[in-house]
Design a protein around this motif. Structure first.
Motif, PDB file in Angstrom:
ATOM      1  N   VAL A  82       5.135   2.857  -1.490  1.00 58.93           N
ATOM      2  CA  VAL A  82       4.996   1.866  -0.417  1.00 58.93           C
ATOM      3  C   VAL A  82       6.183   2.021   0.535  1.00 58.93           C
ATOM      4  N   ILE A  83       5.881   2.363   1.773  1.00 60.14           N
ATOM      5  CA  ILE A  83       6.906   2.306   2.817  1.00 60.14           C
ATOM      6  C   ILE A  83       6.731   0.935   3.455  1.00 60.14           C
ATOM      7  N   GLY A  84       7.645   0.043   3.125  1.00 62.19           N
ATOM      8  CA  GLY A  84       7.485  -1.370   3.473  1.00 62.19           C
ATOM      9  C   GLY A  84       7.868  -1.685   4.911  1.00 62.19           C
ATOM     10  N   TRP A  89       6.321   4.488   9.463  1.00 64.74           N
ATOM     11  CA  TRP A  89       5.094   5.218   9.140  1.00 64.74           C
ATOM     12  C   TRP A  89       4.881   6.345  10.157  1.00 64.74           C
ATOM     13  N   GLY A  90       4.171   7.358   9.704  1.00 64.69           N
ATOM     14  CA  GLY A  90       3.737   8.428  10.610  1.00 64.69           C
ATOM     15  C   GLY A  90       4.826   9.401  11.007  1.00 64.69           C
ATOM     16  N   LYS A  91       5.939   9.420  10.254  1.00 63.50           N
ATOM     17  CA  LYS A  91       7.037  10.340  10.575  1.00 63.50           C
ATOM     18  C   LYS A  91       7.202  11.409   9.495  1.00 63.50           C
ATOM     19  N   GLY A  92       6.236  11.488   8.593  1.00 62.54           N
ATOM     20  CA  GLY A  92       6.326  12.508   7.537  1.00 62.54           C
ATOM     21  C   GLY A  92       7.131  12.076   6.317  1.00 62.54           C
ATOM     22  N   ILE A  93       7.618  10.835   6.324  1.00 58.27           N
ATOM     23  CA  ILE A  93       8.442  10.384   5.190  1.00 58.27           C
ATOM     24  C   ILE A  93       7.580  10.287   3.932  1.00 58.27           C
ATOM     25  N   GLY A  94       6.348   9.786   4.096  1.00 58.88           N
ATOM     26  CA  GLY A  94       5.440   9.672   2.946  1.00 58.88           C
ATOM     27  C   GLY A  94       5.232  11.019   2.271  1.00 58.88           C
ATOM     28  N   LYS A  95       5.048  12.054   3.071  1.00 56.22           N
ATOM     29  CA  LYS A  95       4.825  13.398   2.507  1.00 56.22           C
ATOM     30  C   LYS A  95       6.065  13.857   1.720  1.00 56.22           C
ATOM     31  N   GLY A 121     -10.730   2.756   2.966  1.00 54.95           N
ATOM     32  CA  GLY A 121     -10.276   2.240   4.262  1.00 54.95           C
ATOM     33  C   GLY A 121      -8.810   2.520   4.529  1.00 54.95           C
ATOM     34  N   ASN A 122      -8.063   2.877   3.466  1.00 55.81           N
ATOM     35  CA  ASN A 122      -6.649   3.207   3.669  1.00 55.81           C
ATOM     36  C   ASN A 122      -6.564   4.691   4.073  1.00 55.81           C
ATOM     37  N   ASP A 123      -6.982   4.948   5.302  1.00 62.78           N
ATOM     38  CA  ASP A 123      -7.142   6.331   5.765  1.00 62.78           C
ATOM     39  C   ASP A 123      -5.820   7.089   5.807  1.00 62.78           C
ATOM     40  N   GLU A 126      -5.054   8.163   2.286  1.00 62.63           N
ATOM     41  CA  GLU A 126      -5.936   9.270   1.886  1.00 62.63           C
ATOM     42  C   GLU A 126      -5.495  10.574   2.531  1.00 62.63           C
ATOM     43  N   ARG A 127      -5.177  10.482   3.811  1.00 57.92           N
ATOM     44  CA  ARG A 127      -4.727  11.685   4.534  1.00 57.92           C
ATOM     45  C   ARG A 127      -3.478  12.260   3.862  1.00 57.92           C
ATOM     46  N   LEU A 128      -2.579  11.360   3.491  1.00 61.26           N
ATOM     47  CA  LEU A 128      -1.332  11.782   2.845  1.00 61.26           C
ATOM     48  C   LEU A 128      -1.622  12.473   1.507  1.00 61.26           C
ATOM     49  N   LYS A 130      -4.312  13.977   0.500  1.00 58.07           N
ATOM     50  CA  LYS A 130      -4.961  15.288   0.719  1.00 58.07           C
ATOM     51  C   LYS A 130      -3.941  16.313   1.204  1.00 58.07           C
ATOM     52  N   LYS A 131      -3.056  15.869   2.093  1.00 60.60           N
ATOM     53  CA  LYS A 131      -2.001  16.768   2.605  1.00 60.60           C
ATOM     54  C   LYS A 131      -1.148  17.316   1.469  1.00 60.60           C
ATOM     55  N   ALA A 132      -0.955  16.495   0.430  1.00 60.99           N
ATOM     56  CA  ALA A 132      -0.095  16.892  -0.692  1.00 60.99           C
ATOM     57  C   ALA A 132      -0.871  17.655  -1.767  1.00 60.99           C
TER      58      ALA A 132
HETATM   59  C1  LIG Z   1       0.459   5.329   3.052  1.00 63.86           C
HETATM   60  C2  LIG Z   1       1.926   5.569   3.449  1.00 63.86           C
HETATM   61  C3  LIG Z   1       2.775   5.801   2.210  1.00 63.86           C
HETATM   62  C4  LIG Z   1       1.965   6.812   4.357  1.00 63.86           C
HETATM   63  O1  LIG Z   1       3.309   7.116   4.671  1.00 63.86           O
HETATM   64  P1  LIG Z   1       3.689   7.896   6.010  1.00 63.86           P
HETATM   65  O2  LIG Z   1       5.156   8.132   6.009  1.00 63.86           O
HETATM   66  O3  LIG Z   1       3.088   7.208   7.179  1.00 63.86           O
HETATM   67  O4  LIG Z   1       2.933   9.279   5.726  1.00 63.86           O
HETATM   68  P2  LIG Z   1       3.050  10.630   6.539  1.00 63.86           P
HETATM   69  O5  LIG Z   1       3.665  10.368   7.892  1.00 63.86           O
HETATM   70  O6  LIG Z   1       3.694  11.680   5.678  1.00 63.86           O
HETATM   71  O7  LIG Z   1       1.530  11.056   6.684  1.00 63.86           O
HETATM   72  C5  LIG Z   1       0.574  10.166   7.166  1.00 63.86           C
HETATM   73  C6  LIG Z   1      -0.618  10.975   7.661  1.00 63.86           C
HETATM   74  O8  LIG Z   1      -1.666  10.069   7.980  1.00 63.86           O
HETATM   75  C7  LIG Z   1      -2.100  10.322   9.305  1.00 63.86           C
HETATM   76  N1  LIG Z   1      -2.613   9.076   9.827  1.00 63.86           N
HETATM   77  C8  LIG Z   1      -1.953   8.101  10.457  1.00 63.86           C
HETATM   78  N2  LIG Z   1      -2.799   7.109  10.770  1.00 63.86           N
HETATM   79  C9  LIG Z   1      -4.007   7.470  10.305  1.00 63.86           C
HETATM   80  C10 LIG Z   1      -5.290   6.872  10.326  1.00 63.86           C
HETATM   81  N3  LIG Z   1      -5.495   5.679  10.860  1.00 63.86           N
HETATM   82  N4  LIG Z   1      -6.317   7.568   9.751  1.00 63.86           N
HETATM   83  C11 LIG Z   1      -6.123   8.761   9.176  1.00 63.86           C
HETATM   84  N5  LIG Z   1      -4.922   9.378   9.131  1.00 63.86           N
HETATM   85  C12 LIG Z   1      -3.887   8.736   9.696  1.00 63.86           C
HETATM   86  C13 LIG Z   1      -0.873  10.844   9.999  1.00 63.86           C
HETATM   87  O9  LIG Z   1      -1.227  11.544  11.188  1.00 63.86           O
HETATM   88  C14 LIG Z   1      -0.315  11.765   8.928  1.00 63.86           C
HETATM   89  O10 LIG Z   1      -1.039  12.979   8.829  1.00 63.86           O
HETATM   90  P3  LIG Z   1      -0.542  14.333   9.576  1.00 63.86           P
HETATM   91  O11 LIG Z   1       0.828  14.651   9.037  1.00 63.86           O
HETATM   92  O12 LIG Z   1      -1.546  15.361   9.204  1.00 63.86           O
HETATM   93  O13 LIG Z   1      -0.504  14.034  11.049  1.00 63.86           O
HETATM   94  C15 LIG Z   1       2.493   4.366   4.268  1.00 63.86           C
HETATM   95  O14 LIG Z   1       1.685   4.188   5.410  1.00 63.86           O
HETATM   96  C16 LIG Z   1       2.526   3.085   3.461  1.00 63.86           C
HETATM   97  O15 LIG Z   1       3.439   2.874   2.681  1.00 63.86           O
HETATM   98  N6  LIG Z   1       1.521   2.202   3.647  1.00 63.86           N
HETATM   99  C17 LIG Z   1       1.460   0.902   2.989  1.00 63.86           C
HETATM  100  C18 LIG Z   1       1.341   0.996   1.488  1.00 63.86           C
HETATM  101  C19 LIG Z   1       0.233   1.940   1.070  1.00 63.86           C
HETATM  102  O16 LIG Z   1      -0.876   1.884   1.594  1.00 63.86           O
HETATM  103  N7  LIG Z   1       0.581   2.772   0.100  1.00 63.86           N
HETATM  104  C20 LIG Z   1      -0.331   3.733  -0.454  1.00 63.86           C
HETATM  105  C21 LIG Z   1      -1.092   3.104  -1.542  1.00 63.86           C
HETATM  106  S1  LIG Z   1      -1.897   4.366  -2.429  1.00 63.86           S
END
Ligand SMILES: CC(C)(COP(=O)(O)OP(=O)(O)OC[C@H]1O[C@@H](n2cnc3c(N)ncnc32)[C@H](O)[C@@H]1OP(=O)(O)O)[C@@H](O)C(=O)NCCC(=O)NCCS
Length: 166
Positions: A82-84, A89-95, A121-123, A126-128, A130-132
């Protein structure tokens, strides 16, 4: 991006994140109360192999990540992330965080299977996954209440030989 061990002092931030409607839009309502967060923390800390960290960016604590449900017999475990602070978000930190957790799970714990679930719905999540290198293996239908709605959980996993190909 850096990590440090999660401590009791971080639980107020954790509870704040778990009460933020932007962050929890696709999450269960667990850990909305401080007592729930403390119970979770103590349960996880009881196992020294559990990887439970806070994520630091720009000197600020922005979220937490954990390798949970470690099953040594069947060599499998679950990842949570969870990135709180949603500004990050969207800066590659999740990856980066996910890849560090996978390294720990496969290279240190010698797991065979690593799994994670995410709500339909948590797209972004899911994207993250799959990327990993995770692949979707099934759906738990209407297994969790988010808001007031029964919601599907999508089950993802990655196996050790798949990780080695990344
Ligand atoms: C899910 C979460 C960990 C992602 O972290 P993050 O740092 O944003 O992840 P990244 O930046 O590494 O990657 C996010 C990817 O999603 C893509 N993305 C962003 N918004 C999107 C959307 N609405 N639909 C689909 N993909 C989306 C980004 O473009 C990126 O992909 P890319 O590198 O191919 O461009 C973060 O949003 C989070 O903590 N959310 C709340 C808690 C949560 O949902 N945790 C996961 C529970 S399993």
């Amino acid at each position: 991006m850096k990590f440090r061990d999660l401590t009791m002092e971080d639980l107020d931030s954790l509870v704040r994140w778990r009460n933020d409607p932007v962050v929890t839009r696709h999450l269960s309502n667990r850990m909305q109360l401080r007592e729930e967060a403390e119970a979770w923390f103590h349960k996880l800390k009881a196992n020294p192999k559990i990887w439970l960290k806070v994520i630091i960016e720009d000197g600020q604590t922005i979220g937490y990540a954990g390798v949970e449900s470690i099953d040594e017999k069947n060599r499998k475990c679950e990842l949570v992330l969870v990135i709180g602070e949603s500004d990050y978000w969207g800066k590659g930190i999740g990856k980066s965080v996910l890849m560090t957790m996978l390294e720990y799970a496969f290279d240190t714990l010698h797991m065979h299977r690593v799994w994670a679930v995410t709500a339909r719905g948590n797209d972004r999540s899911e994207r993250l996954l799959k990327k990993a290198g995770f692949m979707q293996e099934g759906i738990m239908r209407e297994t969790i209440i988010i808001g007031e709605r029964f919601t599907d959980l999508l089950c993802y996993s990655i196996l050790e030989h798949e990780y080695k190909l990344i």
